[in-house]
Design a protein around this motif. Structure first.
Motif, PDB file in Angstrom:
ATOM      1  N   PRO A  81     -51.988  45.166-134.333  1.00 32.20           N
ATOM      2  CA  PRO A  81     -51.449  43.871-133.876  1.00 32.20           C
ATOM      3  C   PRO A  81     -51.585  42.816-134.976  1.00 32.20           C
ATOM      4  O   PRO A  81     -52.581  42.744-135.686  1.00 32.20           O
ATOM      5  N   VAL A  82     -50.535  42.006-135.142  1.00 31.39           N
ATOM      6  CA  VAL A  82     -50.534  40.890-136.093  1.00 31.39           C
ATOM      7  C   VAL A  82     -49.949  39.689-135.368  1.00 31.39           C
ATOM      8  O   VAL A  82     -49.323  39.823-134.317  1.00 31.39           O
ATOM      9  N   PRO A  83     -50.151  38.487-135.889  1.00 25.21           N
ATOM     10  CA  PRO A  83     -49.565  37.315-135.232  1.00 25.21           C
ATOM     11  C   PRO A  83     -48.057  37.463-135.062  1.00 25.21           C
ATOM     12  O   PRO A  83     -47.335  37.755-136.014  1.00 25.21           O
ATOM     13  N   GLY A  84     -47.588  37.319-133.835  1.00 24.97           N
ATOM     14  CA  GLY A  84     -46.158  37.419-133.551  1.00 24.97           C
ATOM     15  C   GLY A  84     -45.647  38.815-133.339  1.00 24.97           C
ATOM     16  O   GLY A  84     -44.446  39.003-133.132  1.00 24.97           O
ATOM     17  N   GLY A  85     -46.521  39.838-133.384  1.00 23.14           N
ATOM     18  CA  GLY A  85     -46.028  41.188-133.173  1.00 23.14           C
ATOM     19  C   GLY A  85     -46.980  42.253-133.652  1.00 23.14           C
ATOM     20  O   GLY A  85     -48.199  42.174-133.430  1.00 23.14           O
ATOM     21  N   TYR A  86     -46.439  43.240-134.377  1.00 22.17           N
ATOM     22  CA  TYR A  86     -47.215  44.406-134.789  1.00 22.17           C
ATOM     23  C   TYR A  86     -46.812  44.829-136.201  1.00 22.17           C
ATOM     24  O   TYR A  86     -45.671  44.625-136.625  1.00 22.17           O
ATOM     25  N   ARG A  87     -47.774  45.443-136.905  1.00 22.86           N
ATOM     26  CA  ARG A  87     -47.480  46.110-138.167  1.00 22.86           C
ATOM     27  C   ARG A  87     -47.602  47.601-137.929  1.00 22.86           C
ATOM     28  O   ARG A  87     -48.582  48.079-137.330  1.00 22.86           O
ATOM     29  N   ILE A  88     -46.618  48.347-138.398  1.00 27.15           N
ATOM     30  CA  ILE A  88     -46.636  49.804-138.279  1.00 27.15           C
ATOM     31  C   ILE A  88     -46.736  50.378-139.687  1.00 27.15           C
ATOM     32  O   ILE A  88     -45.824  50.216-140.502  1.00 27.15           O
ATOM     33  N   ASP A  89     -47.847  51.012-139.987  1.00 30.85           N
ATOM     34  CA  ASP A  89     -48.053  51.633-141.296  1.00 30.85           C
ATOM     35  C   ASP A  89     -47.742  53.116-141.174  1.00 30.85           C
ATOM     36  O   ASP A  89     -48.344  53.832-140.363  1.00 30.85           O
ATOM     37  N   VAL A  90     -46.777  53.577-141.966  1.00 34.19           N
ATOM     38  CA  VAL A  90     -46.395  54.991-141.900  1.00 34.19           C
ATOM     39  C   VAL A  90     -46.701  55.656-143.240  1.00 34.19           C
ATOM     40  O   VAL A  90     -46.652  55.014-144.299  1.00 34.19           O
ATOM     41  N   ARG A  91     -47.006  56.931-143.173  1.00 36.74           N
ATOM     42  CA  ARG A  91     -47.223  57.745-144.368  1.00 36.74           C
ATOM     43  C   ARG A  91     -46.420  59.022-144.214  1.00 36.74           C
ATOM     44  O   ARG A  91     -46.386  59.624-143.141  1.00 36.74           O
ATOM     45  N   ALA A  92     -45.743  59.405-145.312  1.00 28.96           N
ATOM     46  CA  ALA A  92     -44.914  60.608-145.282  1.00 28.96           C
ATOM     47  C   ALA A  92     -45.703  61.801-145.809  1.00 28.96           C
ATOM     48  O   ALA A  92     -46.172  61.787-146.957  1.00 28.96           O
ATOM     49  N   ALA A  93     -45.880  62.825-144.971  1.00 30.15           N
ATOM     50  CA  ALA A  93     -46.486  64.076-145.432  1.00 30.15           C
ATOM     51  C   ALA A  93     -45.446  64.939-146.145  1.00 30.15           C
ATOM     52  O   ALA A  93     -45.791  65.788-146.971  1.00 30.15           O
ATOM     53  N   SER A  94     -44.168  64.715-145.808  1.00 28.21           N
ATOM     54  CA  SER A  94     -43.043  65.380-146.462  1.00 28.21           C
ATOM     55  C   SER A  94     -41.937  64.341-146.582  1.00 28.21           C
ATOM     56  O   SER A  94     -42.008  63.277-145.950  1.00 28.21           O
ATOM     57  N   PHE A  95     -40.958  64.628-147.395  1.00 31.36           N
ATOM     58  CA  PHE A  95     -39.898  63.645-147.594  1.00 31.36           C
ATOM     59  C   PHE A  95     -39.307  63.218-146.252  1.00 31.36           C
ATOM     60  O   PHE A  95     -38.892  64.055-145.442  1.00 31.36           O
ATOM     61  N   ALA A  96     -39.289  61.902-146.029  1.00 28.88           N
ATOM     62  CA  ALA A  96     -38.780  61.346-144.773  1.00 28.88           C
ATOM     63  C   ALA A  96     -37.573  60.478-145.110  1.00 28.88           C
ATOM     64  O   ALA A  96     -37.681  59.510-145.875  1.00 28.88           O
ATOM     65  N   ARG A  97     -36.448  60.808-144.525  1.00 27.41           N
ATOM     66  CA  ARG A  97     -35.225  60.085-144.854  1.00 27.41           C
ATOM     67  C   ARG A  97     -34.842  59.103-143.752  1.00 27.41           C
ATOM     68  O   ARG A  97     -34.848  59.444-142.561  1.00 27.41           O
TER      69      ARG A  97
ATOM     70  N   THR B 277     -42.214  40.442-131.787  1.00 29.70           N
ATOM     71  CA  THR B 277     -41.926  40.479-130.360  1.00 29.70           C
ATOM     72  C   THR B 277     -43.006  39.730-129.601  1.00 29.70           C
ATOM     73  O   THR B 277     -44.165  39.692-130.029  1.00 29.70           O
ATOM     74  N   ALA B 278     -42.604  39.138-128.485  1.00 35.22           N
ATOM     75  CA  ALA B 278     -43.580  38.501-127.593  1.00 35.22           C
ATOM     76  C   ALA B 278     -44.151  39.506-126.609  1.00 35.22           C
ATOM     77  O   ALA B 278     -45.125  39.202-125.920  1.00 35.22           O
ATOM     78  N   ALA B 279     -43.539  40.674-126.526  1.00 34.80           N
ATOM     79  CA  ALA B 279     -44.027  41.707-125.602  1.00 34.80           C
ATOM     80  C   ALA B 279     -45.283  42.366-126.168  1.00 34.80           C
ATOM     81  O   ALA B 279     -45.597  42.235-127.351  1.00 34.80           O
TER      82      ALA B 279
END
Length: 777
Positions: free
Chosen positions: A699-715, A749-751
């Motif tokens: 959670p961050v102010p005003g919404g969310y941060r999504i940190d992703v990591r690729a184990a294989s090439f992600a397109r 998002t406010a949700a």
């Protein structure tokens, strides 16, 4: 609809309360009546929209409903004035070779008449109200239509007493701008006056991405010749810049290059349609958001398409403020138009009024006679159906260019889009790629999107690909249970001929056939984004031979499966994010040259682009197979191509390798460029890891941060956050990650959804997952 009307109301007014009654006929019935009277003319609709001067898309289009509106859609007012008023004010703003500004102000003055006359509309093909026509209707005039927005110049101050019958006297006209003032005496009875004012030390107005947008207040006052109180006044904001279109023939053909303040520029744009089918619902705030989205995708031009309306003052004001160039069509589209009365006079009236109204705006870049009408006459079987009847050619080649030359000589005019300038349409096709503007619609209608590379147009002013709106917008309007691509209500919101068939034929060469609606929705949206970005990158890589890319279309007027990047709920589709990448100031893209892929580096900034690009051919699991370093040195506003080593272009296994091209930070000022990836086969043939990502939500102010990591090439990683909350918007989309790399997305998002929902299979999506078993919707 496209003009204003003024009526002398004195003979009709009574002491005390007065009632104004306006009666309307059916626009469709009137159009059908005119068709019977003048003879049918070919068009692309079920209704003869070409027989009435009303917004063509009121009668339905392949992205909008068939709902003919009726009513007074602009403010109505009663004006009371005395002695004289400003019937029109037209400032022509230029910049001299010495860099000084110049304002040539043209004013039309209307004098109070000696008798009331009778209530009537302006006739004879001369515009009413603020268009500078001088068709004096006397004092005490009721005004309706576009006058309220068209002519601040027409809005006279209320007089303290009714107009008298005194003979005209001398008047004094003054103009002020940037601390300079000029004036001229208007002789008794004269209706036209011109003031020329030199304005040194001005700052130039530039399009977005090329400089700032300084605006200067311009004020006009009309007084009695003895210097008495102000009789009328007008105010505008102007910007000092020059703009031309370079169509000087070269060894290829005929270019079509916008030149602002002496600088040729690549037009990065989109076509604009009315932002709501019911126009009175469009507010300044809504327009501000839409223009902000255009700028957010690095656009610098919007084309106001001829099947809609001449836009509101709010639209042009916002474009002035924010540096968005406006290509303005006259209101003709996809039809042959009678040149007989009463249409000729109506066309002349609206053109004179609209040219005068819009001429003060620095954002206005070009006048265009019509959309696809020269092309239609050439290719769509019109001559056989017309049998010698008029079809509009004299509008585009005589009337409209004469009006522009007379009223707004500071801007260029094109007869049509597409159009091969300066060449006979019976000798050179109006859609010839080597001349002028081109519309590329065979890709959507017939061909795979890779066919964009079959032509190198001088300026592509229409091209596009369809996709459905976002999930949240669909949920607002479509309630079929279950929702499928062929459910009844969903199909009612697909207006294009064989639209779904073209969608499926469009993705079939590239992506697997989806098994469920959720995958179908993502597949078609992803394919739209890829198709249009493919075209944009091709066009940009050929600058300066190709000088413009204007996507069909930025916006929607209705919840519909369409070519738009922003749907009718104001939500960006994946296409918008693809455009933001493809229109970025600096772009890396792999393009064919002489049958061999090369790296094209596009630098649309004022600074050189120097630095290095790390080129790595690697397996999807991250194993490095070949490397090289490419040194960049790209001049400002230029494109450089670089050969790629054979080792980078020769995969051992095309189904599971990728070429990754990553720029290093540049030592010179300016924006960076996104990574480019180049694959050796289509997705449907690739051995993707179906679930290549791990993700963490914070959670961050005003919404969310999504940190992703690729184990294989992600397109083409996407976060379809509106699936969880209608207000949810993600900051980026269609990001590709090599194995081992990370990226952070921010969702506003406010949700407060559960974190695991943001990383679920329906929200956190990739192209990889389309190769896996379908997920349920």
């Amino acid at each position: 609809m496209h003009r204003s009307y003024r009526f002398d109301a004195r003979a009709a007014l009574r002491g005390g309360a007065n009632r104004l009654t306006v009666s309307f006929r059916s626009a469709l019935e009137y159009a059908e009546e005119m068709e019977r009277r003048l003879g049918a003319r070919p068009h692309v609709n079920a209704h003869p929209f070409n027989m009435i001067r009303k917004m063509a898309c009121s009668f339905g289009w392949d992205w909008g409903p068939d709902l003919q509106t009726a009513g007074i859609w602009q403010p109505v007012r009663l004006e009371r004035w005395t002695t004289a008023r400003l019937a029109g004010v037209r400032p022509l703003v230029t910049v001299g070779e010495d860099g000084a500004g110049r304002v040539e102000l043209h004013a039309t003055v209307e004098h109070a008449g000696p008798h009331p006359g009778s209530a009537r509309a302006a006739t004879g093909g001369r515009p009413a109200g603020p268009a500078g026509s001088g068709d004096a209707t006397g004092a005490g005039a009721a005004s309706a239509g576009t006058a309220a927005s068209a002519g601040d110049a027409a809005a006279a101050s209320p007089a303290a007493a009714p107009p008298g019958d005194a003979p005209p006297a001398d008047l004094l006209l003054t103009v002020t701008v940037a601390g300079r003032e000029g004036g001229v005496r208007v002789p008794a009875g004269a209706t036209e006056a011109v003031i020329t004012l030199d304005v040194p030390d001005i700052r130039l107005w530039w399009p977005a991405g090329h400089g700032e947008q300084p605006l200067y207040a311009l004020g006009v006052e009309l007084r009695p010749g003895d210097g008495g109180p102000v009789l009328d006044s007008a105010a505008h904001r102007v910007g000092f810049r020059t703009i031309t279109v370079d169509t000087t023939p070269d060894d290829i053909g005929t270019p079509f290059t916008l030149v602002v303040n002496g600088r040729p520029l690549f037009a990065k744009g989109a076509n604009w349609i009315p932002d709501d089918h019911f126009l009175t619902r469009v507010t300044r705030e809504r327009l501000d958001r839409r223009i902000g989205q255009a700028l957010g995708a690095h656009m610098n031009l919007l084309r106001v398409w001829g099947g809609g309306r001449y836009e509101s003052e709010d639209f042009y004001d916002l474009c002035d403020e924010r540096g968005v160039l406006v290509w303005q069509d006259f209101a003709f589209a996809c039809a042959s138009y009678p040149e007989e009365e009463p249409l000729w006079s109506e066309v002349e009236a609206e053109a004179r009024e609209q040219v005068t109204r819009l001429s003060p705006h620095p954002s206005l870049a070009l006048w265009n006679g019509a959309n696809e009408n020269l092309w239609g006459h050439r290719d769509w079987g019109w001559p056989e159906r017309l049998q010698g009847r008029t079809w509009g050619l004299r509008y585009y080649t005589e009337l409209l260019p004469a009006i522009v030359a007379g009223l707004d000589p500071t801007r260029g005019y094109a007869a049509n889009s597409p159009y091969s300038p300066g060449l006979p349409p019976d000798e050179v096709h109006p859609n010839d790629a080597d001349h002028g503007t081109r519309h590329e619609w065979r890709v959507w209608n017939e061909l795979d999107y890779t066919a964009y590379r079959d032509h190198i147009p001088r300026f592509c002013s229409e091209f596009g690909f369809q996709a459905p709106p976002t999930t949240a917008t669909l949920a607002d309007w479509i309630h079929d249970e279950p929702l499928t691509a062929t459910s009844p209500a969903f199909l009612l919101h697909q207006k294009a001929e064989d639209g779904h068939g073209k969608l499926e034929r469009g993705y079939a060469p590239h992506l697997p056939r989806p098994a469920g609606f959720a995958d179908w929705h993502w597949t078609t949206q992803l394919n739209q984004a890829r198709a249009v970005a493919f075209g944009v990158e091709h066009f940009r890589s050929w600058w300066p031979r190709t000088a413009g890319s204007v996507v069909w279309q930025l916006n929607d007027c209705w919840p519909v499966t369409s070519w738009a990047a922003i749907d009718s709920g104001e939500r960006p589709k994946p296409l918008w994010y693809a455009l933001r990448h493809a229109y970025a100031p600096r772009l890396l893209t792999v393009q064919p040259r002489d049958g061999v892929p090369v790296l094209a580096a596009v630098n649309d900034t004022d600074e050189p682009w120097t630095g290095a690009v790390a080129a790595v051919r690697q397996a999807f699991d991250g194993t490095v197979l070949a490397t090289a370093t490419i040194e960049l040195d790209v001049a400002p506003r230029a494109v450089a191509t670089h050969r790629l080593a054979p080792s980078l272009l020769t995969p051992a296994d095309p189904t599971q390798e990728v070429l990754v091209l990553t720029p290093t930070p540049t030592p010179t000022p300016g924006p960076g460029a996104a990574r480019a990836v180049h694959l050796f086969a289509e997705d449907r043939e690739l051995a993707y890891a179906p679930d290549p990502l791990t993700a963490r939500v914070t959670p961050v102010p005003g919404g969310y941060r999504i940190d992703v990591r690729a184990a294989s090439f992600a397109r083409d990683i996407a976060v379809l956050a509106d699936r969880l909350a209608p207000d949810a918007v993600v900051d980026d989309m269609l990001v590709s990650l090599p194995a081992g790399e990370r990226h952070s997305f921010t969702v506003r998002t406010a949700a407060r959804p559960a974190p695991e929902q943001l990383t679920g299979a329906l929200v956190l999506r990739t192209a990889n997952a389309l190769c896996a078993p379908a997920v349920s919707s």
